[in-house]
Design a protein around this motif. Structure first.
Motif, short mmCIF file in Angstrom:
data_model
loop_
_atom_site.label_atom_id
_atom_site.label_comp_id
_atom_site.label_asym_id
_atom_site.label_seq_id
_atom_site.Cartn_x
_atom_site.Cartn_y
_atom_site.Cartn_z
N THR A 29 0.85 -1.20 -0.05
CA THR A 29 -0.01 0.14 -0.08
C THR A 29 0.85 1.19 0.00
OG1 THR A 29 -0.07 -0.25 2.38
CG2 THR A 29 -1.87 -1.22 1.04
N ASN A 30 2.06 1.11 0.15
CA ASN A 30 2.86 2.26 0.31
C ASN A 30 4.55 1.72 0.35
OD1 ASN A 30 3.56 5.09 0.35
ND2 ASN A 30 3.74 5.36 2.50
N LEU A 52 13.86 10.37 2.72
CA LEU A 52 13.82 10.87 1.32
C LEU A 52 12.52 11.01 0.94
CD1 LEU A 52 16.61 8.46 -0.17
CD2 LEU A 52 16.71 10.72 0.89
N ASP A 53 12.13 12.31 0.13
CA ASP A 53 10.68 12.49 -0.32
C ASP A 53 10.47 11.38 -1.56
OD1 ASP A 53 10.78 14.59 1.29
OD2 ASP A 53 11.80 16.06 -0.23
N THR A 54 9.61 10.81 -1.17
CA THR A 54 9.05 9.73 -2.16
C THR A 54 7.63 9.75 -3.02
OG1 THR A 54 10.28 8.06 -0.72
CG2 THR A 54 8.98 7.12 -2.38
N GLU A 55 7.46 9.82 -3.91
CA GLU A 55 6.09 9.74 -4.59
C GLU A 55 5.96 8.47 -5.19
OE1 GLU A 55 4.42 11.63 -8.52
OE2 GLU A 55 5.32 13.08 -7.21
N THR A 56 4.70 7.93 -4.47
CA THR A 56 4.66 6.48 -4.82
C THR A 56 3.28 6.29 -5.58
OG1 THR A 56 5.73 5.53 -2.80
CG2 THR A 56 4.32 3.96 -3.85
N THR A 57 3.43 5.32 -6.61
CA THR A 57 2.24 5.15 -7.48
C THR A 57 2.02 3.53 -7.26
OG1 THR A 57 2.48 6.91 -8.89
CG2 THR A 57 1.09 5.35 -9.83
N ILE A 58 0.80 3.11 -6.99
CA ILE A 58 0.44 1.68 -6.90
C ILE A 58 -0.38 1.30 -7.82
CG2 ILE A 58 -0.30 0.12 -5.17
CD1 ILE A 58 1.83 1.27 -3.54
N ASP A 59 -0.25 0.45 -8.84
CA ASP A 59 -1.02 -0.14 -9.78
C ASP A 59 -1.46 -1.78 -8.85
OD1 ASP A 59 -2.29 -1.45 -11.84
OD2 ASP A 59 -0.63 -0.81 -13.15
N ASP A 61 -3.89 -3.65 -10.10
CA ASP A 61 -4.31 -4.24 -11.07
C ASP A 61 -3.10 -5.15 -11.68
OD1 ASP A 61 -6.82 -3.49 -11.10
OD2 ASP A 61 -6.73 -2.09 -12.40
N ASN A 62 -2.12 -4.43 -11.66
CA ASN A 62 -0.66 -5.21 -12.43
C ASN A 62 0.38 -5.51 -11.45
OD1 ASN A 62 -1.70 -5.33 -15.12
ND2 ASN A 62 -1.53 -3.10 -14.93
N GLN A 63 0.08 -5.22 -10.12
CA GLN A 63 1.03 -5.40 -9.09
C GLN A 63 2.10 -4.96 -9.22
OE1 GLN A 63 -0.85 -8.42 -10.34
NE2 GLN A 63 -2.11 -7.74 -8.70
N LYS A 64 2.10 -3.44 -9.49
CA LYS A 64 3.36 -2.93 -9.83
C LYS A 64 3.33 -1.39 -8.91
CE LYS A 64 3.96 -3.82 -14.56
NZ LYS A 64 4.06 -3.47 -15.96
N VAL A 65 4.67 -1.36 -8.19
CA VAL A 65 4.92 -0.11 -7.61
C VAL A 65 6.00 0.68 -8.20
CG1 VAL A 65 5.80 0.84 -5.37
CG2 VAL A 65 4.33 -1.27 -5.40
N THR A 66 5.54 2.01 -8.55
CA THR A 66 6.43 3.09 -9.09
C THR A 66 6.83 3.97 -8.26
OG1 THR A 66 5.56 2.15 -11.28
CG2 THR A 66 7.06 4.49 -11.21
N CYS A 67 8.21 4.52 -7.94
CA CYS A 67 8.51 5.27 -6.94
C CYS A 67 9.38 6.25 -7.80
CB CYS A 67 9.29 4.88 -5.74
SG CYS A 67 8.18 3.71 -4.93
N THR A 68 9.23 7.76 -7.55
CA THR A 68 10.17 8.83 -7.42
C THR A 68 10.67 9.25 -6.31
OG1 THR A 68 8.97 9.37 -9.79
CG2 THR A 68 10.49 11.06 -8.83
N ILE A 69 12.05 9.28 -6.35
CA ILE A 69 12.57 9.75 -4.95
C ILE A 69 13.31 11.24 -5.14
CG2 ILE A 69 14.27 9.01 -3.33
CD1 ILE A 69 13.80 6.06 -4.27
#
Length: 146
Positions: A29-30, A52-59, A61-69
């Motif tokens: 979830t995060n 660290l500032d982290t922008e997290t996107t959770i998909d 449907d496809n079980q993918k986590v994408t982070c911008t740090i």
């Protein structure tokens, strides 16, 4: 006294307990990251930590986590000479997961909660729900900004 102790030990309820369902969620979830270093500027070496500032996107449907740090700006507690040392190769990652689930790195991903190398482009984590359901989540670091 022995009678009292004997009664308290044997009086535990052992039957007619409601069976509670096991959780079946196996989600992340995060995700968040931090950088750790030893501050030797004082007499005693102290562990220092900066989030660290982290922008997290959770998909989900496809079980993918994408982070911008993003590495925060230097300040009194986070000097510029330490800030310049921060890299994906030496940060600590943390994940929030479903209730009663467990998480294990897979595919060569670094262990969470320890200093690890998050520069790999093919990281994944297996989340196991309380009922045994297993889901593999991929983690991608899409940006690292200083």
């Amino acid at each position: 006294m022995f009678l009292f102790v004997g009664m308290t030990i044997t009086s535990c309820l052992k039957s007619d307990l409601e069976e509670l369902p096991a959780f079946s969620d196996a989600e992340i979830t995060n995700f968040r990251f931090e950088y750790r270093w030893i501050d030797s500027s004082q007499d005693n070496n102290r562990l220092q930590v900066v989030q660290l500032d982290t922008e997290t996107t959770i998909d989900t449907d496809n079980q993918k986590v994408t982070c911008t740090i993003a590495v925060p700006d230097a300040n009194g507690d986070f000097p510029e000479e330490i800030r310049t040392q921060v890299s994906l190769a030496e940060i600590v990652g943390y994940a929030d997961i479903s209730t009663a689930a467990t998480l294990a790195p897979s595919n060569g991903a670094p262990a969470l909660g320890e200093i690890g190398d998050f520069s790999n482009s093919n990281m994944s984590y297996e989340v196991t729900a309380a009922d045994g359901t297993k889901v593999v989540w991929s983690l991608t670091i899409s940006g690292f900004n200083k």
